[in-house]
Design a protein around this motif. Structure first.
Motif, short mmCIF file in Angstrom:
data_model
loop_
_atom_site.label_atom_id
_atom_site.label_comp_id
_atom_site.label_asym_id
_atom_site.label_seq_id
_atom_site.Cartn_x
_atom_site.Cartn_y
_atom_site.Cartn_z
N ASN A 22 -6.65 31.11 -31.90
CA ASN A 22 -5.92 31.77 -30.84
C ASN A 22 -7.14 32.35 -29.87
O ASN A 22 -6.68 32.42 -28.59
CB ASN A 22 -5.10 33.17 -31.09
CG ASN A 22 -3.94 32.50 -32.03
OD1 ASN A 22 -3.43 31.48 -31.80
ND2 ASN A 22 -3.57 33.43 -32.89
N GLY A 23 -8.29 32.52 -30.20
CA GLY A 23 -9.37 33.05 -29.29
C GLY A 23 -9.65 32.07 -28.29
O GLY A 23 -9.46 31.08 -28.44
N HIS A 24 -10.73 32.39 -27.55
CA HIS A 24 -11.41 31.48 -26.61
C HIS A 24 -12.54 31.02 -27.29
O HIS A 24 -13.40 31.48 -28.04
CB HIS A 24 -11.82 32.38 -25.60
CG HIS A 24 -10.84 32.92 -24.78
ND1 HIS A 24 -10.07 32.35 -23.86
CD2 HIS A 24 -10.41 34.23 -24.45
CE1 HIS A 24 -9.09 33.21 -23.21
NE2 HIS A 24 -9.35 34.47 -23.77
N ALA A 25 -13.04 29.81 -27.06
CA ALA A 25 -14.15 29.00 -27.43
C ALA A 25 -15.26 29.02 -26.04
O ALA A 25 -14.89 29.02 -25.13
CB ALA A 25 -13.96 27.43 -27.44
N PHE A 26 -16.33 29.50 -26.37
CA PHE A 26 -17.51 29.66 -25.41
C PHE A 26 -18.61 28.82 -25.73
O PHE A 26 -19.21 28.69 -27.14
CB PHE A 26 -18.33 31.15 -25.52
CG PHE A 26 -17.27 31.90 -24.95
CD1 PHE A 26 -17.14 32.25 -23.65
CD2 PHE A 26 -16.56 32.81 -25.72
CE1 PHE A 26 -16.13 33.32 -23.20
CE2 PHE A 26 -15.66 33.72 -25.41
CZ PHE A 26 -15.31 33.90 -24.06
N HIS A 27 -19.13 27.73 -24.94
CA HIS A 27 -19.85 26.78 -25.23
C HIS A 27 -21.11 26.96 -24.22
O HIS A 27 -20.80 26.66 -23.05
CB HIS A 27 -19.42 25.41 -24.94
CG HIS A 27 -18.24 24.78 -25.92
ND1 HIS A 27 -18.66 24.53 -27.39
CD2 HIS A 27 -16.99 24.92 -25.74
CE1 HIS A 27 -17.29 24.37 -27.78
NE2 HIS A 27 -16.21 24.69 -26.96
N PRO A 28 -22.23 27.14 -24.71
CA PRO A 28 -23.39 27.25 -23.77
C PRO A 28 -23.87 25.67 -23.09
O PRO A 28 -23.64 24.94 -24.18
CB PRO A 28 -24.71 27.72 -24.57
CG PRO A 28 -24.07 27.50 -25.98
CD PRO A 28 -22.58 27.32 -26.20
N VAL A 29 -24.00 25.61 -21.98
CA VAL A 29 -24.18 24.43 -21.22
C VAL A 29 -25.83 24.27 -20.78
O VAL A 29 -26.08 23.18 -20.32
CB VAL A 29 -23.30 24.16 -20.17
CG1 VAL A 29 -21.97 24.16 -20.50
CG2 VAL A 29 -23.51 25.19 -19.31
N GLY A 30 -26.60 25.16 -20.94
CA GLY A 30 -28.03 25.04 -20.56
C GLY A 30 -28.32 25.18 -19.09
O GLY A 30 -27.22 25.15 -18.50
#
Length: 82
Positions: A22-30
């Motif tokens: 249910n949460g948000h996914a955070f992806h670092p993109v550099g």
């Protein structure tokens, strides 16, 4: 020392997905420390700049994924970091 994210190309960023739950996914993109692609459980995507101010983590919205390109998100993130 913080971990530096590998700089992703636009095609690689477009392929990122939500991990489930249910949460948000955070992806670092550099390209800029703290720049993240946030993906909601419903599939919404937006650019987030994560910084620490006075020891507290703050998130600044930089726009939606569909309206703001990766290059523009990196440009918008630079002044926030400073």
């Amino acid at each position: 020392m913080p971990i530096i994210a590998k700089e992703l190309k636009p095609a690689a960023v477009a392929k990122l997905g939500h991990h489930g739950g249910n949460g948000h996914a955070f992806h670092p993109v550099g390209g800029e420390p703290g720049l993240l692609l946030q993906i909601t459980a419903g599939g919404g995507r937006s650019w987030i700049m994560r910084v620490r101010i006075a020891g507290k983590r703050k998130h600044f919205g930089l726009g939606s994924f569909s309206d703001v390109s990766l290059a523009e998100a990196r440009k918008r993130a630079k002044p926030i970091r400073k």
